[in-house]
Write a protein that holds these residues in place. Structure first.
Motif, short mmCIF file in Angstrom:
data_model
loop_
_atom_site.label_atom_id
_atom_site.label_comp_id
_atom_site.label_asym_id
_atom_site.label_seq_id
_atom_site.Cartn_x
_atom_site.Cartn_y
_atom_site.Cartn_z
N ILE A 2 -4.47 -2.20 4.59
CA ILE A 2 -3.08 -2.43 4.23
C ILE A 2 -2.19 -1.28 4.70
CG2 ILE A 2 -3.27 -1.45 1.91
CD1 ILE A 2 -1.21 -4.55 2.78
N ASN A 3 -2.76 -0.09 4.84
CA ASN A 3 -1.98 1.06 5.31
C ASN A 3 -1.54 0.91 6.76
OD1 ASN A 3 -2.32 2.24 2.81
ND2 ASN A 3 -4.14 3.36 3.45
N ASP A 4 -2.27 0.14 7.55
CA ASP A 4 -1.94 -0.08 8.96
C ASP A 4 -1.02 -1.27 9.18
OD1 ASP A 4 -3.60 2.05 9.65
OD2 ASP A 4 -5.36 0.75 9.80
N LEU A 5 -0.72 -2.00 8.12
CA LEU A 5 0.07 -3.21 8.22
C LEU A 5 1.54 -2.87 8.45
CD1 LEU A 5 -0.69 -6.23 7.86
CD2 LEU A 5 0.08 -6.03 5.50
N LYS A 6 2.15 -3.51 9.45
CA LYS A 6 3.59 -3.40 9.67
C LYS A 6 4.22 -4.52 8.84
CE LYS A 6 3.05 -1.37 14.19
NZ LYS A 6 1.64 -1.56 14.56
N GLU A 13 3.93 -10.77 -5.60
CA GLU A 13 2.52 -11.12 -5.47
C GLU A 13 1.91 -10.80 -4.11
OE1 GLU A 13 3.23 -15.21 -6.14
OE2 GLU A 13 2.74 -15.10 -8.26
N TYR A 14 2.72 -10.81 -3.04
CA TYR A 14 2.18 -10.73 -1.69
C TYR A 14 2.92 -9.71 -0.82
CZ TYR A 14 0.14 -15.25 -2.90
OH TYR A 14 -0.55 -16.25 -3.51
N THR A 15 2.21 -9.25 0.20
CA THR A 15 2.80 -8.49 1.30
C THR A 15 2.49 -9.26 2.58
OG1 THR A 15 2.49 -6.37 0.19
CG2 THR A 15 2.81 -6.32 2.57
N ASP A 22 -1.83 -10.18 14.99
CA ASP A 22 -2.38 -10.97 13.89
C ASP A 22 -1.49 -10.85 12.66
OD1 ASP A 22 -4.64 -11.88 15.26
OD2 ASP A 22 -5.77 -10.06 14.75
N ILE A 23 -1.16 -11.98 12.05
CA ILE A 23 -0.31 -12.01 10.88
C ILE A 23 -1.22 -12.01 9.65
CG2 ILE A 23 1.48 -13.27 9.66
CD1 ILE A 23 1.93 -14.53 12.61
N ILE A 24 -0.95 -11.07 8.74
CA ILE A 24 -1.80 -10.85 7.59
C ILE A 24 -1.00 -11.10 6.32
CG2 ILE A 24 -3.26 -9.17 6.36
CD1 ILE A 24 -4.23 -9.77 9.24
N LEU A 25 -1.61 -11.83 5.37
CA LEU A 25 -1.03 -12.01 4.05
C LEU A 25 -1.95 -11.31 3.06
CD1 LEU A 25 1.21 -13.32 2.35
CD2 LEU A 25 -0.30 -15.30 2.08
N PHE A 26 -1.39 -10.31 2.38
CA PHE A 26 -2.16 -9.50 1.43
C PHE A 26 -1.77 -9.91 0.03
CE2 PHE A 26 -2.65 -5.68 -1.21
CZ PHE A 26 -3.99 -5.42 -1.00
N ASN A 27 -2.77 -10.33 -0.77
CA ASN A 27 -2.57 -10.68 -2.16
C ASN A 27 -2.73 -9.42 -2.99
OD1 ASN A 27 -3.14 -11.48 -4.90
ND2 ASN A 27 -3.42 -13.56 -4.14
N LYS A 28 -1.66 -8.94 -3.59
CA LYS A 28 -1.67 -7.68 -4.32
C LYS A 28 -2.54 -7.74 -5.56
CE LYS A 28 3.06 -6.59 -2.86
NZ LYS A 28 4.43 -6.39 -3.34
N GLY A 29 -2.48 -8.84 -6.29
CA GLY A 29 -3.24 -8.98 -7.53
C GLY A 29 -4.74 -9.03 -7.31
N GLU A 30 -5.16 -9.73 -6.27
CA GLU A 30 -6.58 -9.88 -5.97
C GLU A 30 -7.09 -8.81 -5.01
OE1 GLU A 30 -7.11 -13.85 -4.52
OE2 GLU A 30 -6.34 -14.75 -6.37
#
Length: 131
Positions: A2-6, A13-15, A22-30
């Motif tokens: 997640i630190n490398d994610l622009k 809930e999400y970033t 590559d498009i990334i969806l990060f779920n903060k809760g999980e």
């Protein structure tokens, strides 16, 4: 990772972001991340509207419930904004001959052109502008 994610957008809930096209969806809760698609040349912008992700770049991607819709009829989407829970607007490259503002209804997913965008025609490139 997640630190490398622009980052393109965040909700409680999400970033939503990208790494190397590559498009990334990060779920903060999980504390989990999934790749929801890719855009050649990296995306320019993205939004999270409810649980729908809209990503703009050389084409438009819509991700909802692990399904991706790609819209090629519009290109070089550089900015987006939320009008309401069902509608977004997006800006096509303001320095090109195709510079225009479009609207997308997230229910029917049919983009349509609202207007040409003449404000920056023949102007030098700048990172900051109002549309």
């Amino acid at each position: 990772m997640i630190n490398d994610l622009k980052i393109l957008d965040e909700s409680p809930e999400y970033t939503l972001g990208y790494m190397d096209e590559d498009i990334i969806l990060f779920n903060k809760g999980e504390n989990t991340a999934i790749c929801i698609g890719d855009i050649y040349g990296n995306p320019y912008c993205g939004l999270i509207v409810n649980k729908v992700c809209i990503i703009g770049g050389n084409h438009l991607l819509i991700w909802e419930n692990h399904q991706i819709t790609k819209l090629d009829m519009v290109s070089v989407i550089v900015q987006m904004r939320i009008i309401n829970d069902d509608v977004i607007e997006f800006l096509i490259d303001p320095w090109s001959k195709h510079a225009s503002v479009w609207e997308l209804n997230l229910k029917n997913r049919i983009p349509y052109k609202i207007s040409d965008f003449e404000s920056l025609k023949n102007m030098p490139y700048t990172e900051e502008y109002i549309w």
